[in-house]
Scaffold this motif. Sequence first.
Motif, PDB file in Angstrom:
ATOM      1  N   LEU A  94       0.829  -1.206   0.000  1.00  0.00           N
ATOM      2  CA  LEU A  94       0.000   0.000   0.000  1.00  0.00           C
ATOM      3  C   LEU A  94       0.866   1.260   0.000  1.00  0.00           C
ATOM      4  N   GLN A  95       1.938   1.239   0.765  1.00  0.00           N
ATOM      5  CA  GLN A  95       2.844   2.390   0.838  1.00  0.00           C
ATOM      6  C   GLN A  95       3.465   2.683  -0.535  1.00  0.00           C
ATOM      7  N   ARG A  96       3.760   1.653  -1.295  1.00  0.00           N
ATOM      8  CA  ARG A  96       4.414   1.835  -2.585  1.00  0.00           C
ATOM      9  C   ARG A  96       3.448   2.155  -3.722  1.00  0.00           C
ATOM     10  N   THR A  97       2.241   1.605  -3.662  1.00  0.00           N
ATOM     11  CA  THR A  97       1.314   1.767  -4.784  1.00  0.00           C
ATOM     12  C   THR A  97       0.221   2.785  -4.527  1.00  0.00           C
ATOM     13  N   LYS A  98      -0.065   3.061  -3.266  1.00  0.00           N
ATOM     14  CA  LYS A  98      -1.153   3.964  -2.874  1.00  0.00           C
ATOM     15  C   LYS A  98      -2.501   3.467  -3.390  1.00  0.00           C
ATOM     16  N   SER A  99      -2.620   2.147  -3.562  1.00  0.00           N
ATOM     17  CA  SER A  99      -3.856   1.554  -4.064  1.00  0.00           C
ATOM     18  C   SER A  99      -4.266   0.400  -3.162  1.00  0.00           C
ATOM     19  N   GLU A 100      -5.432   0.549  -2.537  1.00  0.00           N
ATOM     20  CA  GLU A 100      -5.952  -0.509  -1.670  1.00  0.00           C
ATOM     21  C   GLU A 100      -6.212  -1.779  -2.476  1.00  0.00           C
ATOM     22  N   TYR A 101      -6.751  -1.608  -3.668  1.00  0.00           N
ATOM     23  CA  TYR A 101      -7.034  -2.768  -4.527  1.00  0.00           C
ATOM     24  C   TYR A 101      -5.750  -3.553  -4.831  1.00  0.00           C
ATOM     25  N   VAL A 102      -4.718  -2.846  -5.262  1.00  0.00           N
ATOM     26  CA  VAL A 102      -3.455  -3.511  -5.597  1.00  0.00           C
ATOM     27  C   VAL A 102      -2.845  -4.141  -4.344  1.00  0.00           C
ATOM     28  N   ALA A 103      -2.905  -3.433  -3.222  1.00  0.00           N
ATOM     29  CA  ALA A 103      -2.333  -3.963  -1.982  1.00  0.00           C
ATOM     30  C   ALA A 103      -3.021  -5.269  -1.579  1.00  0.00           C
ATOM     31  N   GLU A 104      -4.348  -5.308  -1.663  1.00  0.00           N
ATOM     32  CA  GLU A 104      -5.081  -6.531  -1.309  1.00  0.00           C
ATOM     33  C   GLU A 104      -4.747  -7.659  -2.284  1.00  0.00           C
ATOM     34  N   GLU A 105      -4.756  -7.342  -3.558  1.00  0.00           N
ATOM     35  CA  GLU A 105      -4.477  -8.345  -4.593  1.00  0.00           C
ATOM     36  C   GLU A 105      -3.063  -8.922  -4.439  1.00  0.00           C
ATOM     37  N   VAL A 106      -2.101  -8.044  -4.292  1.00  0.00           N
ATOM     38  CA  VAL A 106      -0.702  -8.477  -4.191  1.00  0.00           C
ATOM     39  C   VAL A 106      -0.478  -9.285  -2.912  1.00  0.00           C
ATOM     40  N   THR A 107      -1.084  -8.867  -1.823  1.00  0.00           N
ATOM     41  CA  THR A 107      -0.918  -9.587  -0.564  1.00  0.00           C
ATOM     42  C   THR A 107      -1.436 -11.020  -0.696  1.00  0.00           C
ATOM     43  N   GLN A 108      -2.619 -11.169  -1.266  1.00  0.00           N
ATOM     44  CA  GLN A 108      -3.181 -12.513  -1.440  1.00  0.00           C
ATOM     45  C   GLN A 108      -2.322 -13.355  -2.388  1.00  0.00           C
ATOM     46  N   LEU A 109      -1.916 -12.756  -3.496  1.00  0.00           N
ATOM     47  CA  LEU A 109      -1.092 -13.483  -4.467  1.00  0.00           C
ATOM     48  C   LEU A 109       0.272 -13.867  -3.879  1.00  0.00           C
ATOM     49  N   THR A 110       0.786 -13.041  -2.990  1.00  0.00           N
ATOM     50  CA  THR A 110       2.070 -13.338  -2.345  1.00  0.00           C
ATOM     51  C   THR A 110       1.962 -14.602  -1.501  1.00  0.00           C
ATOM     52  N   PHE A 111       0.893 -14.706  -0.737  1.00  0.00           N
ATOM     53  CA  PHE A 111       0.745 -15.889   0.113  1.00  0.00           C
ATOM     54  C   PHE A 111       0.400 -17.138  -0.711  1.00  0.00           C
ATOM     55  N   ILE A 112      -0.290 -16.950  -1.801  1.00  0.00           N
ATOM     56  CA  ILE A 112      -0.531 -18.078  -2.714  1.00  0.00           C
ATOM     57  C   ILE A 112       0.804 -18.549  -3.290  1.00  0.00           C
ATOM     58  N   LYS A 113       1.630 -17.591  -3.688  1.00  0.00           N
ATOM     59  CA  LYS A 113       2.947 -17.929  -4.232  1.00  0.00           C
ATOM     60  C   LYS A 113       3.808 -18.632  -3.172  1.00  0.00           C
ATOM     61  N   LEU A 114       3.739 -18.161  -1.931  1.00  0.00           N
ATOM     62  CA  LEU A 114       4.492 -18.790  -0.848  1.00  0.00           C
ATOM     63  C   LEU A 114       4.105 -20.265  -0.727  1.00  0.00           C
ATOM     64  N   TRP A 115       2.810 -20.544  -0.763  1.00  0.00           N
ATOM     65  CA  TRP A 115       2.367 -21.928  -0.617  1.00  0.00           C
ATOM     66  C   TRP A 115       2.761 -22.765  -1.839  1.00  0.00           C
ATOM     67  N   LYS A 116       2.583 -22.199  -3.026  1.00  0.00           N
ATOM     68  CA  LYS A 116       2.909 -22.951  -4.242  1.00  0.00           C
ATOM     69  C   LYS A 116       4.402 -23.227  -4.373  1.00  0.00           C
ATOM     70  N   GLN A 117       5.221 -22.325  -3.857  1.00  0.00           N
ATOM     71  CA  GLN A 117       6.674 -22.479  -3.986  1.00  0.00           C
ATOM     72  C   GLN A 117       7.322 -22.943  -2.686  1.00  0.00           C
ATOM     73  N   ARG A 118       6.551 -23.531  -1.829  1.00  0.00           N
ATOM     74  CA  ARG A 118       7.064 -23.917  -0.504  1.00  0.00           C
ATOM     75  C   ARG A 118       8.241 -24.870  -0.572  1.00  0.00           C
ATOM     76  N   GLU A 119       8.268 -25.755  -1.583  1.00  0.00           N
ATOM     77  CA  GLU A 119       9.357 -26.731  -1.666  1.00  0.00           C
ATOM     78  C   GLU A 119      10.714 -26.079  -1.936  1.00  0.00           C
ATOM     79  N   ILE A 120      10.710 -24.901  -2.557  1.00  0.00           N
ATOM     80  CA  ILE A 120      11.990 -24.274  -2.907  1.00  0.00           C
ATOM     81  C   ILE A 120      12.368 -23.134  -1.966  1.00  0.00           C
ATOM     82  N   LEU A 121      11.662 -22.996  -0.850  1.00  0.00           N
ATOM     83  CA  LEU A 121      12.027 -21.955   0.121  1.00  0.00           C
ATOM     84  C   LEU A 121      13.434 -22.229   0.651  1.00  0.00           C
TER      85      LEU A 121
END
Length: 174
Positions: free
Chosen positions: A31-58
Amino acid sequence: MEDIRAIKEDDQRAFHQVYDRYHQQIHGFILQRTKSEYVAEEVTQLTFIKLWKQREILNERLGIDIQLYGMARQVMIDVLRKEATRFKYEGEYAETPFTDSLVDAIESKDLLQIMEQDIQNMPKMRRLVFELSRKQGLSHKEIATMFSITPKAVEYHIGKALLQLKQHLYSVML
């Protein structure tokens, strides 16, 4: 590190604990970087989805927070580029704040901060040689004369500095 190991072993409880611990922080970071609540919510959710999908390579040697912020940054850049493309093709390009220049500015600023921190953490001689070469534009011969070392030693320090920067930036970009 225990969180990473547990997530890599498909422990959903550990994943939910990490989600609860970092969700607001990641959201605020975006949110601090984009000043967009929509983008902040979308990116946050996608980040955690990516974390789960890429868990084997952490990477178990890097903190979960470092890896999450790296993922969030990359997801944010991807989302902003997609938004810019979408607006461009819909004829609304001039009305959107999600332009390539914004993405490039965010990308450059983040990378410069990471690089500057890495440079400050280098051994003293390596840092001095690197800064004299890259920031002040001195030649290898001039630096060698300043420190009473050989030009090959200067090359060695610069090579080690570049390798260190490249390795850390690569790990951040994953």
